[in-house]
Design a protein around this motif. Structure first.
Motif, PDB file in Angstrom:
ATOM      1  N   LEU A  27       3.184 -11.732  -2.827  1.00 29.94           N
ATOM      2  CA  LEU A  27       2.113 -10.869  -2.343  1.00 29.94           C
ATOM      3  C   LEU A  27       1.829  -9.800  -3.385  1.00 29.94           C
ATOM      4  CD1 LEU A  27       3.408 -10.218   1.298  1.00 29.94           C
ATOM      5  CD2 LEU A  27       1.496 -11.722   0.673  1.00 29.94           C
ATOM      6  N   THR A  28       0.733  -9.059  -3.194  1.00 27.13           N
ATOM      7  CA  THR A  28       0.483  -7.892  -4.033  1.00 27.13           C
ATOM      8  C   THR A  28       1.301  -6.723  -3.489  1.00 27.13           C
ATOM      9  OG1 THR A  28      -1.388  -7.155  -2.697  1.00 27.13           O
ATOM     10  CG2 THR A  28      -1.868  -8.686  -4.513  1.00 27.13           C
ATOM     11  N   GLN A  29       1.564  -5.748  -4.329  1.00 29.58           N
ATOM     12  CA  GLN A  29       2.323  -4.590  -3.868  1.00 29.58           C
ATOM     13  C   GLN A  29       1.585  -3.819  -2.772  1.00 29.58           C
ATOM     14  OE1 GLN A  29       4.207  -2.331  -6.964  1.00 29.58           O
ATOM     15  NE2 GLN A  29       4.389  -0.497  -5.691  1.00 29.58           N
ATOM     16  N   PRO A  30       0.249  -3.644  -2.874  1.00 25.46           N
ATOM     17  CA  PRO A  30      -0.464  -2.976  -1.772  1.00 25.46           C
ATOM     18  C   PRO A  30      -0.324  -3.719  -0.444  1.00 25.46           C
ATOM     19  CG  PRO A  30      -1.820  -2.965  -3.747  1.00 25.46           C
ATOM     20  CD  PRO A  30      -0.643  -3.841  -4.046  1.00 25.46           C
ATOM     21  N   ALA A  31      -0.260  -5.060  -0.487  1.00 24.61           N
ATOM     22  CA  ALA A  31      -0.121  -5.834   0.751  1.00 24.61           C
ATOM     23  C   ALA A  31       1.237  -5.573   1.395  1.00 24.61           C
ATOM     24  CB  ALA A  31      -0.288  -7.324   0.461  1.00 24.61           C
ATOM     25  N   VAL A  32       2.290  -5.462   0.559  1.00 28.26           N
ATOM     26  CA  VAL A  32       3.620  -5.146   1.091  1.00 28.26           C
ATOM     27  C   VAL A  32       3.621  -3.742   1.682  1.00 28.26           C
ATOM     28  CG1 VAL A  32       6.032  -4.740   0.479  1.00 28.26           C
ATOM     29  CG2 VAL A  32       4.836  -6.724  -0.449  1.00 28.26           C
ATOM     30  N   SER A  33       3.033  -2.794   0.957  1.00 25.01           N
ATOM     31  CA  SER A  33       2.970  -1.409   1.453  1.00 25.01           C
ATOM     32  C   SER A  33       2.236  -1.328   2.781  1.00 25.01           C
ATOM     33  CB  SER A  33       2.277  -0.512   0.416  1.00 25.01           C
ATOM     34  OG  SER A  33       3.011  -0.471  -0.785  1.00 25.01           O
ATOM     35  N   LYS A  34       1.184  -2.130   2.921  1.00 24.83           N
ATOM     36  CA  LYS A  34       0.418  -2.123   4.169  1.00 24.83           C
ATOM     37  C   LYS A  34       1.257  -2.656   5.327  1.00 24.83           C
ATOM     38  CE  LYS A  34      -3.916  -3.685   6.260  1.00 24.83           C
ATOM     39  NZ  LYS A  34      -5.177  -4.449   6.067  1.00 24.83           N
ATOM     40  N   ARG A  35       2.019  -3.716   5.069  1.00 21.37           N
ATOM     41  CA  ARG A  35       2.852  -4.280   6.144  1.00 21.37           C
ATOM     42  C   ARG A  35       3.935  -3.286   6.569  1.00 21.37           C
ATOM     43  NH1 ARG A  35       3.621 -10.752   4.669  1.00 21.37           N
ATOM     44  NH2 ARG A  35       1.382 -11.231   4.644  1.00 21.37           N
ATOM     45  N   ILE A  36       4.500  -2.573   5.612  1.00 20.43           N
ATOM     46  CA  ILE A  36       5.507  -1.561   5.948  1.00 20.43           C
ATOM     47  C   ILE A  36       4.864  -0.437   6.751  1.00 20.43           C
ATOM     48  CG2 ILE A  36       7.123   0.145   5.017  1.00 20.43           C
ATOM     49  CD1 ILE A  36       8.031  -2.767   4.686  1.00 20.43           C
ATOM     50  N   ALA A  37       3.648  -0.052   6.349  1.00 20.72           N
ATOM     51  CA  ALA A  37       2.951   1.024   7.060  1.00 20.72           C
ATOM     52  C   ALA A  37       2.644   0.620   8.500  1.00 20.72           C
ATOM     53  CB  ALA A  37       1.660   1.381   6.321  1.00 20.72           C
ATOM     54  N   VAL A  38       2.258  -0.643   8.694  1.00 17.76           N
ATOM     55  CA  VAL A  38       1.990  -1.140  10.051  1.00 17.76           C
ATOM     56  C   VAL A  38       3.257  -1.067  10.891  1.00 17.76           C
ATOM     57  CG1 VAL A  38       1.471  -3.231  11.382  1.00 17.76           C
ATOM     58  CG2 VAL A  38       0.049  -2.625   9.421  1.00 17.76           C
TER      59      VAL A  38
END
Length: 298
Positions: A27-38
């Protein structure tokens, strides 16, 4: 909580990095950050402290970590149980093995397996035996085929398949050559090159020397037996290697000591629902065990 967010959480926790977690999950790093934020939004708590480049679990993160692993294992178990109802041997099989077993024991078995079950996609991991043990315990691996621990975790089903006899060896021009039958304390006058200090094999060897009141003079260590063979062959020290590796450029020493053998075999988690693909692999390993037992009477 959705499983994708939990997978992202575990990947960041295990790697200690959002970028490495992104690579691991493709995945892209922003996609991982988004999943953690969710996920943080769902539980209303911060899971990681980000201090510069360092990522550390918060108290909430440490509390969630073992539960997240359990949830994902349960989801995988449910998928496997449902898939098993069809009776087909198909899908993915996550199997770990050590480099030595992968090179010298498994190839004919894997060839037979893929011939019998072409619909199975093998996800093969080459790991140190100790890492593979932990992977099975954590639910990341379905099967591990490795050197067996002397005192395995009771959560694991551990089955010996092969016996590796270890031979004392050195280079043909080593000072130990030509001394006749040796005793252990004579070996301690010379450098040894052995598996790493945290490996099951090293523990087995150290235990034998400690029982005789001796300390091993280890000059170099590595977890790769083929590298140990090379270091021994060029004269960096004596070693203990599986007899299948010693043919050729190594000299086998005669040592007045009972044979040192290490068990190789497979392990699975007792609480895990095995896929049909995994059960088929265990059947082949059991066949190999019966075949090897014929060569080791008693």
């Amino acid at each position: 909580m959705d499983t994708q967010s939990l997978q992202a959480f575990l990947a960041v926790a295990d790697t200690g990095s959002f970028s490495r977690a992104a690579e691991q999950l493709h995945l892209t790093q922003p996609a991982v950050s988004k999943r953690i934020a969710v996920l943080e939004g769902q539980i209303d708590a911060r899971l990681f402290d980000r201090i510069g480049r360092r990522v550390a679990l918060t108290e909430a993160g440490r509390l969630l970590l073992p539960r997240a692993r359990q949830i994902l294992v349960m989801v995988d178990d449910s998928r496997r149980a449902l898939g098993n109802l069809e009776g087909r041997v198909a899908g993915s099989l996550t199997l770990a093995t050590s480099h030595h077993i992968g090179l010298h024991r498994l190839p004919p078995l894997l060839k037979t397996y893929t011939g019998r079950h072409p619909e199975v996609r093998l996800d093969l991991h080459f790991l140190d035996s100790e890492q593979a043990y932990q992977g099975v315990l954590d639910g990341e691996l379905e099967i591990a085929v490795v050197t067996l621990a002397p005192h395995p975790d009771t959560q694991l089903e551990v089955v010996p398949v092969w016996v590796d006899r270890l031979c004392f060896v050195c280079a043909p021009d080593h000072p130990l050559v030509g001394r006749g039958r040796l005793v252990l304390h004579e070996l301690c006058d010379f450098d040894a090159v052995l598996p790493g200090p945290l490996t099951f094999t090293r523990g087995l060897i150290e235990g034998r020397f400690a029982a005789a009141g001796l300390k091993l003079p280890v000059a170099l260590s590595t977890n790769y037996l083929e590298t140990l063979k090379m270091m021994t062959a060029i004269g960096l020290g004596w070693s203990l290697l599986p007899e299948g590796l010693v043919a050729g450029e190594l000299y086998v020493l005669e040592v007045d000591h009972p044979p040192i053998q290490r068990p190789l075999g497979y392990l699975v988690h007792r609480s895990r629902t095995l896929s049909n693909a995994a059960r088929a692999m265990l059947e082949l390993l059991d066949e190999a065990r019966e075949e090897d037992a014929r060569h080791w009477p008693g």
